[in-house]
Write an enzyme that holds these catalytic residues in place. Structure first.
Site, PDB file in Angstrom:
ATOM      1  N   GLU A 161       0.691  -1.165   0.210  1.00  0.00           N
ATOM      2  CA  GLU A 161       0.006  -0.093  -0.041  1.00  0.00           C
ATOM      3  C   GLU A 161       0.816   1.303   0.122  1.00  0.00           C
ATOM      4  OE1 GLU A 161      -2.690  -0.396   3.390  1.00  0.00           O
ATOM      5  OE2 GLU A 161      -3.547  -2.167   2.552  1.00  0.00           O
ATOM      6  N   GLU A 266      -6.040 -10.749  -1.423  1.00  0.00           N
ATOM      7  CA  GLU A 266      -6.942 -10.644  -0.357  1.00  0.00           C
ATOM      8  C   GLU A 266      -8.216 -10.281  -0.690  1.00  0.00           C
ATOM      9  OE1 GLU A 266      -5.539  -7.239   2.303  1.00  0.00           O
ATOM     10  OE2 GLU A 266      -3.314  -7.872   1.990  1.00  0.00           O
TER      11      GLU A 266
HETATM   12  C1  XIL Z   1      -6.340  -6.487   8.142  1.00  0.00           C
HETATM   13  C2  XIL Z   1      -6.539  -7.948   9.241  1.00  0.00           C
HETATM   14  O1  XIL Z   1      -7.459  -8.650   8.327  1.00  0.00           O
HETATM   15  C3  XIL Z   1      -7.211  -7.336  10.602  1.00  0.00           C
HETATM   16  O2  XIL Z   1      -7.610  -8.333  11.223  1.00  0.00           O
HETATM   17  C4  XIL Z   1      -6.388  -6.399  10.946  1.00  0.00           C
HETATM   18  O3  XIL Z   1      -7.336  -5.867  12.314  1.00  0.00           O
HETATM   19  C5  XIL Z   1      -6.103  -5.076  10.172  1.00  0.00           C
HETATM   20  O4  XIL Z   1      -5.711  -5.580   8.754  1.00  0.00           O
HETATM   21  N1  XIL Z   1      -4.925  -4.795   3.716  1.00  0.00           N
HETATM   22  C6  XIL Z   1      -3.923  -5.789   4.114  1.00  0.00           C
HETATM   23  C7  XIL Z   1      -4.332  -6.461   5.186  1.00  0.00           C
HETATM   24  O5  XIL Z   1      -3.046  -5.722   3.502  1.00  0.00           O
HETATM   25  O6  XIL Z   1      -3.284  -6.763   6.138  1.00  0.00           O
HETATM   26  C8  XIL Z   1      -5.432  -5.979   6.128  1.00  0.00           C
HETATM   27  O7  XIL Z   1      -5.709  -7.026   6.995  1.00  0.00           O
HETATM   28  C9  XIL Z   1      -6.474  -5.714   5.267  1.00  0.00           C
HETATM   29  C10 XIL Z   1      -6.178  -4.688   4.199  1.00  0.00           C
END
Ligand code: XIL
Length: 371
Positions: A161, A266
């Protein structure tokens, strides 16, 4: 007595015949058998799962998936909470789980502005550190973690990101102190620590044109400098009204044009009203009842729409399986999903491939029946 013996031998004989002629046990259909010749099919694990406690979820993981990624336990605030203290307990457990179950293990993530330990970019007085100090800290952090799991973690989200939707760089501490250079540096340090590991750039809203253009430029530049970049990770946090599929497809093709592979890293799709399209974890909003419309269950009409969209995206990934090398869901069943708490705490969402009873969603069922 005699008749009982005759009966027993008849039963035994029948059982013997049944064994001798029985066809091989039919394997239960699974996502990895249906999709395994196209791309890796992965899932993120929380610590109840990687420690083996959540057995209901683990049955799904073992049956359906061939790749795992750590949802939180490799993030800086967990694994490296203080400058001279690492805590590898949960990450060790996660990697062990992955190895014992023959999974392609992904490490998430090395350099990210969120869930960053508070010490990382400041000195003891709380003042920003110099570029030299930050470089040194990044190198130490990346080398220590990547070396510990060398040969075991097969791919790393090296930078997460760093680019905004308009194509500009996120004003993170890394960027403010080091400028764009922090990105290639992170890739260099990771590669030095494990030359065999695959290295990825990962981000959300990767279909937006501005972000696409900058990521393509960045990957091309890194590759032309001889740095290893194996894939671009499109996080794939989606909603019922975004992203636009044509733009998403254009992005798949654009990232693939760099020679890197594309990964959907994701994947989830919120079934709730969209309140913002970002996945930046600090972009949260206050709870309002109207924004939590399905606290009991998902109405059929919404479920149908959701399944149709998910199916269409899965078909898009299959269409581009020549360049997509992994599709990973961000969680196993709906009750695990971070979307129940983001961007608004306390909503009930339905974003994953398996429901709260660990049953495959209709589009997944259909996929499984195709085999
Ligand atoms: C999220 C997790 O799923 C949660 O449990 C945590 O509280 C916050 O992060 N982008 C990413 C992930 O790269 O690491 C994030 O995961 C969601 C957004």
């Amino acid at each position: 007595m005699k008749s009982k013996n005759i009966l027993l031998s008849l039963v035994a004989g029948a059982a013997f015949c049944a064994c001798a002629t029985q066809p091989a046990v039919k394997e239960e259909p699974s996502l990895k058998t249906v999709l395994g010749d196209k791309f890796l099919i992965g899932v993120s694990l929380n610590t109840r799962q990687s420690s083996g406690r959540d057995t209901a979820s683990l049955n799904i993981v073992k049956r359906h998936f061939n790749s795992v990624v750590a949802e939180n336990c490799m993030k800086c605030e967990v694994i490296h909470p203080e400058e001279d203290r690492y805590d590898f307990r949960q990450a060790d457990e996660f990697v062990k789980f992955g190895e014992e179950n023959g999974m392609f293990i992904i490490g998430h993530c090395l350099i990210w502005h969120s869930q960053l330990a508070p010490w990382f970019c400041v000195d003891k007085e709380g003042k920003e550190v110099s570029p030299e100090v930050l470089k040194q800290r990044m190198k130490e952090h990346i080398s220590t973690i990547v070396t510990r799991y060398k040969g075991r973690v097969k791919g790393w989200d090296v930078v997460n990101e760093a680019i905004l939707e308009d194509g500009s760089f996120r004003q993170s501490k890394f960027y403010e102190i080091l400028g764009e250079e922090f990105i290639p540096l992170a890739f260099q340090f990771a590669h030095e620590a494990d030359p065999e590991a695959e290295l990825y750039y990962n981000d959300y809203n990767m279909s937006s044109e501005g972000k696409r253009n900058t990521v393509v430029r960045l990957v091309n530049e890194m590759k032309s400098k001889g740095l290893r970049v194996d894939a671009v990770g499109m996080q794939g946090h989606m909603g019922m009204d975004y992203p636009d599929m044509e733009q998403f497809e254009q992005s798949i093709l654009a990232y693939a044009s760099t020679g890197a592979r594309v990964m959907i890293t994701e994947w989830d799709m919120s079934a709730l009203p969209t309140v913002n399209r970002t996945a930046n974890i600090s972009d949260t909003l206050a709870y309002r009842k109207a924004l939590n419309p399905y606290p009991e269950s998902l109405p059929d009409s919404v479920s149908e729409h959701w399944n149709a969209r998910m199916e269409a995206y899965m078909n898009l990934f299959i269409k581009h399986a020549d360049v997509i090398s992994r599709v990973t869901a961000w969680g196993i069943s709906d009750s695990d999903s971070w979307k129940n708490g983001f961007p608004i705490k306390g909503r009930k969402d339905y974003p994953l491939l398996f429901d709260r009873d660990y049953q495959p969603k209709p589009f997944v069922k259909e996929l499984l029946e195709k085999k």
